[in-house]
Design a protein around this motif. Sequence first.
Motif, mmCIF file in Angstrom:
data_model
loop_
_atom_site.group_PDB
_atom_site.id
_atom_site.type_symbol
_atom_site.label_atom_id
_atom_site.label_comp_id
_atom_site.label_asym_id
_atom_site.label_seq_id
_atom_site.Cartn_x
_atom_site.Cartn_y
_atom_site.Cartn_z
ATOM 1 N N THR A 98 0.977 -1.179 0.062
ATOM 2 C CA THR A 98 0.007 -0.009 -0.058
ATOM 3 C C THR A 98 0.961 1.198 0.138
ATOM 4 O O THR A 98 2.022 1.079 -0.093
ATOM 5 N N CYS A 192 -2.475 -4.739 -4.406
ATOM 6 C CA CYS A 192 -2.331 -3.450 -3.161
ATOM 7 C C CYS A 192 -3.527 -3.804 -2.278
ATOM 8 O O CYS A 192 -4.716 -4.193 -2.659
ATOM 9 N N LEU A 193 -3.148 -3.203 -1.169
ATOM 10 C CA LEU A 193 -4.421 -3.269 -0.191
ATOM 11 C C LEU A 193 -5.748 -2.739 -0.340
ATOM 12 O O LEU A 193 -6.790 -3.306 -0.383
ATOM 13 N N GLN A 194 -5.403 -1.568 -1.411
ATOM 14 C CA GLN A 194 -6.931 -0.709 -1.793
ATOM 15 C C GLN A 194 -6.808 -0.751 -3.267
ATOM 16 O O GLN A 194 -5.982 -0.301 -3.971
ATOM 17 N N SER A 290 -4.079 5.932 -3.277
ATOM 18 C CA SER A 290 -4.664 4.574 -3.695
ATOM 19 C C SER A 290 -4.114 4.137 -4.808
ATOM 20 O O SER A 290 -3.400 4.816 -5.848
ATOM 21 N N SER A 373 -5.997 4.317 7.974
ATOM 22 C CA SER A 373 -5.804 3.043 7.133
ATOM 23 C C SER A 373 -7.013 2.842 6.500
ATOM 24 O O SER A 373 -8.023 3.208 6.725
#
Length: 440
Positions: A98, A192-194, A290, A373
Motif C-alpha cells: 500500500t 494493492c491493499l486498496q 490509492s 488506514s
Amino acid sequence: GGVTAAAGTSFALRAAPIKPKCGTSGSSSSSRALINTNSSSSQQLSDPRFSSSSSKALAIPGSSSNKCLRAWQAARPEAMRLFQATYDYRLARFYMWTQTDTAVLLAVHMPTGGTSTPPQLAVEVTHSTITLQHQGFAPVLSRYWSQPVDSSQGVTSWTCADGRLVCLTVAKAQVGKAWSACFKGDSHGARCLQQPYSLLQLHHEVQIELPLPFWVIPEEDLEVTVTDTGMTVTVDGVMQLERRYWRNDEQAAKQGSGYKAVDTATSSWCVFDQQQQQQQHMASKNSLPSAAGPAATRSPRPGKILSISLALPEPTLEEIQYKKGVRQNNAAATRGCPHGYDKKGYAFFSDDEDEFGLGPVLQALMFHETGYSWITPKPWEVATGAAAVAGIGFSAGVGVGCGLGGGRCVREESGLPGDAQKHLKWLRAAKDSGSCMAEE
C-alpha cells in the motif's frame, strides 16, 4: 463495445455483450540502502503467532509449511531473470503493498522462514530495484520499482522472530505522487491493499465499477476483454488492468473444457458519467493515496464510471443434485490457506486473494505511520442477498460511490479489525523497546 449513459443511470444498465478475444495483450543506482535484519538496523515483532519458541505456535494454520515452500519452489524463482519486470502470480502471492503520500509500504511472506533459527535476511534497495531474500535461497522479491524511490533516506524494516514476515517502508522519490503499481510489469493496482475498483458478488453476476478519466471516449480509448480465465481493461495511454478469476481446481478437473468461472457470452459493460455531487462526497471520504493512480481524477470535473457485469454460469447438474443448487465457486469454497483457515470464501479474483494475512499487517503499519488506514472486508465476512452468499466488496480509492463497496477509511484505532489492532500493538511495542532501531 460500450455505451455512454447519462449521469445517474442505474448500474443494471447493460450494453452489447462482450466479445471475448484470444489472449491479452533500468539500470541500478549507485546509491543503495542495505538492511541486514540480524543486526541492529531492523525492528523485530514479538508477535506470539509468529514465534517459533513453542510447538503449539508452529502447529497453527498460519505457520509457514512445507506445502507453502514447495509452491514457492515450483514457481522456480531462481530461474526468473534478475530484477524481473514481469508479473507472475505464483511469486506475487507472497507480497502485498500500500502507500502513503511519502512512502511505499510492503509486506512479504517469506516461504523460506518458519524455523526457530531462520536464515539471515538481506534487503537491498536502490532507486529503481529491490532484492529481498534469505541467504542461501533464491530471492523472494527481485523486482524493478514502478516509480523511483529515495534510497538515500534509508529503509525501515520490521521482521518477526522466525523470519516468516517482513515489512518494509521505503520513501518515494516524488512526494505526493500516487503509484498505480508497486513493480514494473504489475498491472493496475495488482496486489494493492486498496483496489482501484469496487466489486460486489451476487448469486448470478459479479458487478464491478472502475473510475475513468472524464476524457475517455469508450469507442476510441477503452477496451474491455473477458475470457474464460480473466478480465482485462485497457485505457489508452493510462491504464492496463488485468485480473484472473479464482479457479476451483477440483471442479475444473471434473468438467474439463466445460469448466468456466464466468459466462462470457452474457457478460456486458457500459460507461456512464459520474455525478458531481457523488464525486465530491467520495473525494472527501476517501482522502488517501490509492491504486487508482492517474486513472482517476481528483479535479472538480466529474469523471466517468466503467460498469462491468460478469455473468456467473448456472449450477451444473451435479451441483443441483448434491449441492442444493449452489455453485461451487469462490464464495462457497472452504479456505485451506493460512489466513482465514477453514472459513468459507475466497476473493473472486485470485490476484486479490490474501493467503497469508498480509492485509491486516499493512493496515496496522499504515495506521502506525499515518494515523489512518484503508479497511476492506475479508471474503468470509461479507454476506449479500437473502442466502447470505459470501462475497467480497471494495470501494475504489478515488471517486467511486455506488453503494457497492465495504471498504472505508478508518481514522480511529477502534475501527481497525481485531487482527490489525494486534499487529499495531506489536509494532508499537517493537518501536518503544528500541531494541532494533528502524532506519539505516
